[in-house]
Design a protein around this motif. Structure first.
Motif, PDB file in Angstrom:
ATOM      1  N   HIS A   1       0.830  -1.210   0.000  1.00 54.67           N
ATOM      2  CA  HIS A   1       0.000   0.000   0.000  1.00 54.67           C
ATOM      3  C   HIS A   1       0.865   1.261   0.000  1.00 54.67           C
ATOM      4  O   HIS A   1       0.694   2.144  -0.855  1.00 54.67           O
ATOM      5  CB  HIS A   1      -0.920  -0.024   1.228  1.00 54.67           C
TER       6      HIS A   1
ATOM      7  N   HIS B   1       1.856   4.164  -3.058  1.00 50.09           N
ATOM      8  CA  HIS B   1       1.802   5.634  -2.962  1.00 50.09           C
ATOM      9  C   HIS B   1       3.109   6.257  -3.476  1.00 50.09           C
ATOM     10  O   HIS B   1       3.093   7.295  -4.133  1.00 50.09           O
ATOM     11  CB  HIS B   1       1.600   6.061  -1.509  1.00 50.09           C
TER      12      HIS B   1
ATOM     13  N   TYR C   1     -12.258   2.208   2.285  1.00 56.09           N
ATOM     14  CA  TYR C   1     -11.111   3.123   2.381  1.00 56.09           C
ATOM     15  C   TYR C   1     -10.685   3.616   0.995  1.00 56.09           C
ATOM     16  O   TYR C   1     -10.213   4.744   0.833  1.00 56.09           O
ATOM     17  CB  TYR C   1      -9.953   2.396   3.072  1.00 56.09           C
TER      18      TYR C   1
ATOM     19  N   GLU D   1      -5.759   6.864  -2.597  1.00 65.44           N
ATOM     20  CA  GLU D   1      -6.053   5.666  -1.805  1.00 65.44           C
ATOM     21  C   GLU D   1      -6.658   4.575  -2.682  1.00 65.44           C
ATOM     22  O   GLU D   1      -6.435   3.385  -2.461  1.00 65.44           O
ATOM     23  CB  GLU D   1      -6.992   6.004  -0.637  1.00 65.44           C
TER      24      GLU D   1
HETATM   25 ZN   LIG Z   1      -2.896   5.155   1.755  1.00 63.92          ZN
END
Ligand SMILES: [Zn+2]
Length: 269
Positions: A166, A170, A220, A227
């Protein structure tokens, strides 16, 4: 020339530079003999890879560890197990790319458990929030912060989420200078198709979440485009069959970007 054209041009130059450097920096010597055991024990997502892909993955991990300083925080003493587990998991994202490195990453901070960010912002409107205990963060400055407890949790089970993937997603997203949920492609046309798909799938997911429906991805992912890309990346690697069945267009674009098909053979462009 618009700011977007400037960013795209800068990105092309950055990738060309990284690819050139790669010829001199991807280690060719064997990795330490105990690294494959750490990989087998702590990186379950690598078990489906061929022996040669596992070996390449570890060499990419070594490149990452050679180039990016890792720092233990709150008294955590970094071991080979911590280094190799995090670096090899991160390398799952880039080991099939022609430039298998994180050009934006400058430092990895590892806390023993959850940590409190100095500041927290609302992902929707950027208002300042009271910081909450966190398992991972990625900063535009190129710093990634991880909880070793969370990394171990993801290593110990067949989880449908992975904090290393994750946060490193990013960092890939940030290579063009903005967290916009669209990673930098070396093929601009492919990048535009990928961006359009991510945009459309994000809108559909946010609509579903807003109306109380259960989406394929977690709620989320509806927070913002960045995200969405990070959560979609987790799903691509952790639950690829589900993502391919439910969101085939998204799966295809991620498969082209990462040049992988986690359930089968590598994707040829
Ligand atoms: Zn994140």
């Amino acid at each position: 020339m618009s700011i977007w054209d400037e960013l795209a041009r800068h990105g092309q130059e950055l990738i060309a530079h990284a690819a050139k450097r790669l010829q001199f920096h991807l280690p060719t010597e064997p990795v330490p003999s105990h690294w494959p055991r750490i990989l087998a024990r702590n990186v379950p997502l690598a078990r489906e890879l061929s022996a040669s892909d596992q070996e390449r993955l570890l060499r990419v991990a070594r490149l990452l560890l050679d180039e990016v300083p890792f720092e233990g925080c709150d008294g955590l003493v970094l071991t080979d197990e911590i280094h190799v587990t995090i670096a090899a998991t991160a390398s799952l994202l880039v080991h099939r790319l022609p430039y298998p490195r994180f050009t934006k990453l400058v430092r990895v901070l590892v806390y023993p458990d959850t940590f409190l960010p100095v500041k927290a912002w609302s992902p929707r409107d950027q208002t300042v929030l009271e910081p909450e205990a966190t398992l991972g963060q990625a900063w535009m400055s190129g710093v990634v912060v991880l909880s070793w407890t969370a990394v171990q949790r993801d290593a110990a089970q067949s989880a449908d989420e992975n904090v290393v993937l994750h946060e490193m997603a990013h960092i890939l997203d940030a290579e063009d200078g903005i967290f916009d949920g669209v990673p930098l492609h070396d093929d601009r046309n492919q990048g535009e198709v990928c961006a359009a798909t991510l945009q459309r799938e994000f809108g559909l997911h946010r609509d579903a979440v807003d109306s109380g429906e259960a989406g394929t991805l977690s709620d989320y992912a509806a927070r913002n485009h960045a995200e969405f890309f990070a959560v979609a990346t987790e799903a691509f690697f952790c639950t690829p069959d589900l993502l391919r069945d439910r969101l085939p267009d998204l799966y295809l674009q991620l498969s082209r970007f990462y040049r992988q098909d986690p359930g089968g053979a590598s994707v040829q462009r």
